[in-house]
Design an enzyme around this catalytic site. Sequence first.
Site, PDB file in Angstrom:
ATOM      1  N   SER A   1     -10.206  13.107 -12.165  1.00 20.88           N
ATOM      2  CA  SER A   1     -10.762  14.235 -12.989  1.00 20.88           C
ATOM      3  C   SER A   1     -10.526  15.379 -12.403  1.00 20.88           C
ATOM      4  CB  SER A   1     -12.041  13.870 -13.214  1.00 20.88           C
ATOM      5  OG  SER A   1     -12.923  13.570 -12.115  1.00 20.88           O
TER       6      SER A   1
ATOM      7  N   GLU B   1     -12.104  19.707 -12.206  1.00 26.51           N
ATOM      8  CA  GLU B   1     -13.075  20.886 -12.559  1.00 26.51           C
ATOM      9  C   GLU B   1     -12.559  21.992 -12.805  1.00 26.51           C
ATOM     10  OE1 GLU B   1     -16.943  19.908 -10.738  1.00 26.51           O
ATOM     11  OE2 GLU B   1     -16.892  22.147  -9.913  1.00 26.51           O
TER      12      GLU B   1
ATOM     13  N   ALA C   1     -23.645  30.136 -12.517  1.00 24.04           N
ATOM     14  CA  ALA C   1     -24.502  30.382 -11.533  1.00 24.04           C
ATOM     15  C   ALA C   1     -25.904  30.919 -12.111  1.00 24.04           C
ATOM     16  CB  ALA C   1     -24.032  31.213 -10.507  1.00 24.04           C
TER      17      ALA C   1
ATOM     18  N   GLY D   1     -28.268  23.047  -9.712  1.00 21.82           N
ATOM     19  CA  GLY D   1     -27.695  24.316  -9.827  1.00 21.82           C
ATOM     20  C   GLY D   1     -27.969  25.124  -8.616  1.00 21.82           C
ATOM     21  N   ASP D   2     -27.226  26.193  -8.562  1.00 26.77           N
ATOM     22  CA  ASP D   2     -27.298  27.116  -7.599  1.00 26.77           C
ATOM     23  C   ASP D   2     -28.860  27.815  -7.810  1.00 26.77           C
ATOM     24  OD1 ASP D   2     -24.971  26.278  -6.195  1.00 26.77           O
ATOM     25  OD2 ASP D   2     -23.850  27.608  -7.464  1.00 26.77           O
TER      26      ASP D   2
ATOM     27  N   ALA E   1     -32.738  17.476 -10.027  1.00 23.04           N
ATOM     28  CA  ALA E   1     -31.818  16.891 -10.854  1.00 23.04           C
ATOM     29  C   ALA E   1     -32.271  15.712 -11.301  1.00 23.04           C
ATOM     30  CB  ALA E   1     -30.484  16.731 -10.110  1.00 23.04           C
TER      31      ALA E   1
ATOM     32  N   LYS F   1     -31.922  10.407  -8.208  1.00 21.57           N
ATOM     33  CA  LYS F   1     -31.129  10.845  -9.140  1.00 21.57           C
ATOM     34  C   LYS F   1     -30.442   9.400 -10.027  1.00 21.57           C
ATOM     35  CE  LYS F   1     -28.783  13.984  -6.740  1.00 21.57           C
ATOM     36  NZ  LYS F   1     -27.917  14.954  -6.541  1.00 21.57           N
TER      37      LYS F   1
ATOM     38  N   PHE G   1     -15.893  28.556   1.254  1.00 19.11           N
ATOM     39  CA  PHE G   1     -16.402  27.567   0.562  1.00 19.11           C
ATOM     40  C   PHE G   1     -17.169  26.356   1.399  1.00 19.11           C
ATOM     41  CE2 PHE G   1     -12.986  27.889  -2.840  1.00 19.11           C
ATOM     42  CZ  PHE G   1     -13.363  28.530  -3.819  1.00 19.11           C
TER      43      PHE G   1
ATOM     44  N   HIS H   1     -11.938  13.731  -7.554  1.00 19.58           N
ATOM     45  CA  HIS H   1     -12.210  14.680  -8.596  1.00 19.58           C
ATOM     46  C   HIS H   1     -11.803  16.066  -7.867  1.00 19.58           C
ATOM     47  CE1 HIS H   1     -14.746  16.643 -11.475  1.00 19.58           C
ATOM     48  NE2 HIS H   1     -15.213  17.441 -10.664  1.00 19.58           N
TER      49      HIS H   1
END
Length: 285
Positions: A8, A10, A44, A101-102, A119, A161, A212, A262
């Site tokens: 996959s 992104e 974001a 999320g951030d 989450a 989760k 990153f 991914h």
Amino acid sequence: MDLQPSFSFELFPPRTPEGVAKLPAALTQLASLGPNYFSITHGAGGSDQDGTYDTLVTVVEHTGVEVAPHLTCVGSTRVNVARSLHRYQQAGVKRIVALRGDLPRSSANSSAPGDFHYANELVSFIRETCGDAFKIEVAAYPETHPEASCPGADFENFRRKVDAGADGALTQLFYNADAYFDFIERCERAGINIPIVPGIMPITSYERTLRFCTSCGADLPRWVRLRLEQLQNDKPALLDFGLNVVTRLCEALLRNGAPGLHFYTINRAEPTLRLWESLALAVPA
């Protein structure tokens, strides 16, 4: 029976007119590799769900490939998440990536502002609202989330989760295969058996790779960092070295049982295409 690996890609919603104009060509190239789906990030800080939807429409129109939009907790309410879920159902979406999320820069703790703080709460709400209408992917952190108090606490967050109804997980980027295999062993011992797909970031820049890794808490092995630093002014050599590093990482992951890969494309086709060719992955007929 062994299953075929899942691949996959992104994407993120383009932020400029130039990005919007370039996306269709990248999509056409990436779609030619036959991915199982494209995932599309959420803005974001909980912003730009419309951008996610608009990008989803672009992907479907240009490729016909399945799309998995991200939903995040940050700034979300039960009403607007329910509205997004309905919108996605109407669009034929079958898969959601559910994330905390951030957090906003001003946040003083690890919980998201809004109706959903973590989450697992978002996953539970999707299940309560939509049943099994969506396959739900969540995030996994083989090297521990940078905001977690300790590895044990982070693992328990992941377990919550899964218990809430996650079908699978996508990992944060990493360059140390042992971190992934150790995480999988911990999951197996804990009775967690959902597919956990490694997240792969091609190396195309010394500064970008370092940024990153720093932002997400991923370890960039010292020997890789030093070689990238040495090669940062020789772009062709840096690209070849980065390709070799990530190719060997992917080969080790697939050879030892990872259920797929991914790819974090940053909306660019060429780095993923080079990696795909280097891995000699089959393109569906």
